[in-house]
Design an enzyme around this catalytic site. Structure first.
Site, PDB file in Angstrom:
ATOM      1  CE1 TYR A  59      47.450  42.195  42.477  1.00  0.00           C
ATOM      2  CE2 TYR A  59      48.058  42.852  44.695  1.00  0.00           C
ATOM      3  CZ  TYR A  59      47.551  43.169  43.454  1.00  0.00           C
ATOM      4  OH  TYR A  59      47.146  44.444  43.182  1.00  0.00           O
TER       5      TYR A  59
HETATM    6  C1  LIG Z   1      42.073  44.058  44.958  1.00  0.00           C
HETATM    7  C2  LIG Z   1      40.929  44.218  43.989  1.00  0.00           C
HETATM    8  C3  LIG Z   1      41.406  44.943  42.754  1.00  0.00           C
HETATM    9  C4  LIG Z   1      40.463  42.817  43.587  1.00  0.00           C
HETATM   10  O1  LIG Z   1      39.370  42.902  42.688  1.00  0.00           O
HETATM   11  P1  LIG Z   1      37.997  42.086  42.960  1.00  0.00           P
HETATM   12  O2  LIG Z   1      37.208  42.183  41.726  1.00  0.00           O
HETATM   13  O3  LIG Z   1      37.389  42.595  44.226  1.00  0.00           O
HETATM   14  O4  LIG Z   1      38.509  40.613  43.276  1.00  0.00           O
HETATM   15  P2  LIG Z   1      38.812  39.361  42.338  1.00  0.00           P
HETATM   16  O5  LIG Z   1      38.786  39.663  40.887  1.00  0.00           O
HETATM   17  O6  LIG Z   1      40.019  38.726  42.886  1.00  0.00           O
HETATM   18  O7  LIG Z   1      37.570  38.507  42.643  1.00  0.00           O
HETATM   19  C5  LIG Z   1      37.561  37.624  43.743  1.00  0.00           C
HETATM   20  C6  LIG Z   1      36.175  37.411  44.234  1.00  0.00           C
HETATM   21  O8  LIG Z   1      35.250  37.348  43.161  1.00  0.00           O
HETATM   22  C7  LIG Z   1      34.613  36.071  43.157  1.00  0.00           C
HETATM   23  N1  LIG Z   1      34.527  35.686  41.752  1.00  0.00           N
HETATM   24  C8  LIG Z   1      35.545  35.277  40.965  1.00  0.00           C
HETATM   25  N2  LIG Z   1      35.078  35.034  39.715  1.00  0.00           N
HETATM   26  C9  LIG Z   1      33.766  35.349  39.714  1.00  0.00           C
HETATM   27  C10 LIG Z   1      32.754  35.324  38.751  1.00  0.00           C
HETATM   28  N3  LIG Z   1      33.012  34.935  37.495  1.00  0.00           N
HETATM   29  N4  LIG Z   1      31.523  35.712  39.106  1.00  0.00           N
HETATM   30  C11 LIG Z   1      31.258  36.099  40.376  1.00  0.00           C
HETATM   31  N5  LIG Z   1      32.185  36.140  41.344  1.00  0.00           N
HETATM   32  C12 LIG Z   1      33.429  35.754  41.017  1.00  0.00           C
HETATM   33  C13 LIG Z   1      35.480  35.172  43.955  1.00  0.00           C
HETATM   34  O9  LIG Z   1      34.712  34.171  44.555  1.00  0.00           O
HETATM   35  C14 LIG Z   1      36.072  36.107  44.976  1.00  0.00           C
HETATM   36  O10 LIG Z   1      35.176  36.358  46.032  1.00  0.00           O
HETATM   37  P3  LIG Z   1      35.718  36.481  47.541  1.00  0.00           P
HETATM   38  O11 LIG Z   1      36.920  37.398  47.541  1.00  0.00           O
HETATM   39  O12 LIG Z   1      34.554  37.029  48.254  1.00  0.00           O
HETATM   40  O13 LIG Z   1      36.106  35.097  47.917  1.00  0.00           O
HETATM   41  C15 LIG Z   1      39.749  44.992  44.618  1.00  0.00           C
HETATM   42  O14 LIG Z   1      39.207  44.241  45.659  1.00  0.00           O
HETATM   43  C16 LIG Z   1      40.137  46.365  45.115  1.00  0.00           C
HETATM   44  O15 LIG Z   1      40.123  47.327  44.358  1.00  0.00           O
HETATM   45  N6  LIG Z   1      40.483  46.463  46.411  1.00  0.00           N
HETATM   46  C17 LIG Z   1      40.810  47.730  47.047  1.00  0.00           C
HETATM   47  C18 LIG Z   1      41.978  48.415  46.396  1.00  0.00           C
HETATM   48  C19 LIG Z   1      43.206  47.554  46.371  1.00  0.00           C
HETATM   49  O16 LIG Z   1      43.530  46.894  47.349  1.00  0.00           O
HETATM   50  N7  LIG Z   1      43.902  47.592  45.225  1.00  0.00           N
HETATM   51  C20 LIG Z   1      45.116  46.899  45.049  1.00  0.00           C
HETATM   52  C21 LIG Z   1      46.178  47.674  45.747  1.00  0.00           C
HETATM   53  S1  LIG Z   1      47.735  47.132  45.237  1.00  0.00           S
END
Ligand SMILES: CC(C)(COP(=O)(O)OP(=O)(O)OC[C@H]1O[C@@H](n2cnc3c(N)ncnc32)[C@H](O)[C@@H]1OP(=O)(O)O)[C@@H](O)C(=O)NCCC(=O)NCCS
Length: 200
Positions: free
Chosen positions: A170
């Site tokens: 975010y």
């Molecule tokens: C929060 C959430 C939705 C984020 O989704 P995500 O896919 O894990 O994260 P992002 O899309 O931000 O990706 C970020 C990571 O992907 C990596 N990344 C970004 N683009 C990429 C790509 N093209 N290829 C590979 N990796 C990539 C980044 O380096 C980063 O890695 P890091 O966090 O280890 O540094 C997910 O982690 C989740 O469901 N968490 C638990 C539930 C939650 O908290 N939901 C929100 C509640 S409001």
């Protein structure tokens, strides 16, 4: 391979248990939480401006010989889900946020400016085995593409030092504080309400 798709209300109804399983695993909620949320997620599909997107593992669909069209994709394993809708005054979430803003001393003009036209990003979850690959960001971008609202608002649990992937995502996307350490009625956890202007 992972593909992003839009879900229609009927897709969501058909895939509700898969979507809720992603939600429960991502949030590490106890099993059974799905049952409490199912009717609410379905009710949300009828709200104005509702849109949902999903990340699906399409390797199984592409392996199948029955044609990997939309039907095959909407049946493939789900690894992420996000949805939201247009905020409105009769919604509990808006009423809670407005009460919080008033308590923090915001005046009516500020509240109207923020709350008159916004998309509520209600749910965003990536299954733990698919996190950290950029899928969360891809889903949020797809969900917020081409919206007519002026703002997007969301709530997320407060975490010490903002040290989790949700907060990093975010902040990276430019969400700023609307209310911090807010307690929604009936929930003992502190939440942050974050927002930003649209388009992203
Ligand atoms: C929060 C959430 C939705 C984020 O989704 P995500 O896919 O894990 O994260 P992002 O899309 O931000 O990706 C970020 C990571 O992907 C990596 N990344 C970004 N683009 C990429 C790509 N093209 N290829 C590979 N990796 C990539 C980044 O380096 C980063 O890695 P890091 O966090 O280890 O540094 C997910 O982690 C989740 O469901 N968490 C638990 C539930 C939650 O908290 N939901 C929100 C509640 S409001």
């Amino acid at each position: 391979m992972t593909t992003l798709i839009d879900l229609s209300p009927s897709d969501m109804a058909h895939r509700l248990s898969d979507a809720l399983a992603v939600y429960v695993d991502a949030m590490r909620y106890p099993r059974g939480t799905e049952d409490q949320r199912a009717s609410m997620w379905l009710e949300h599909t009828r709200r104005r401006g509702w849109k949902a997107v999903a990340a699906i593992d399409d390797s199984a669909a592409l392996d199948g010989n029955d044609g990997a069209g939309t039907g095959a994709l909407t049946a493939a394993p789900m690894v992420g889900v996000a949805y939201g809708y247009c905020g409105a005054p009769d919604q509990w979430w808006q009423q809670q946020v407005v009460a919080g803003l008033r308590r923090n001393g915001a005046d009516q003009a500020d509240i109207a400016n923020l709350m008159t036209s916004y998309f509520e990003l209600t749910e965003l979850h990536i299954h733990p085995r698919a996190q950290g690959r950029g899928l969360g960001e891809a889903l949020i971008r797809r969900l917020l593409d081409n919206r007519g609202e002026q703002h997007v608002l969301l709530s997320t649990p407060e975490i010490n030092g903002e040290a989790n992937r949700a907060w990093r995502l975010y902040r990276r996307l430019g969400f700023t504080d609307v209310i911090r350490s807010y307690y929604f009625a009936g929930d003992p956890r502190a939440f942050a309400i974050l927002g930003r202007s649209l388009p992203l």
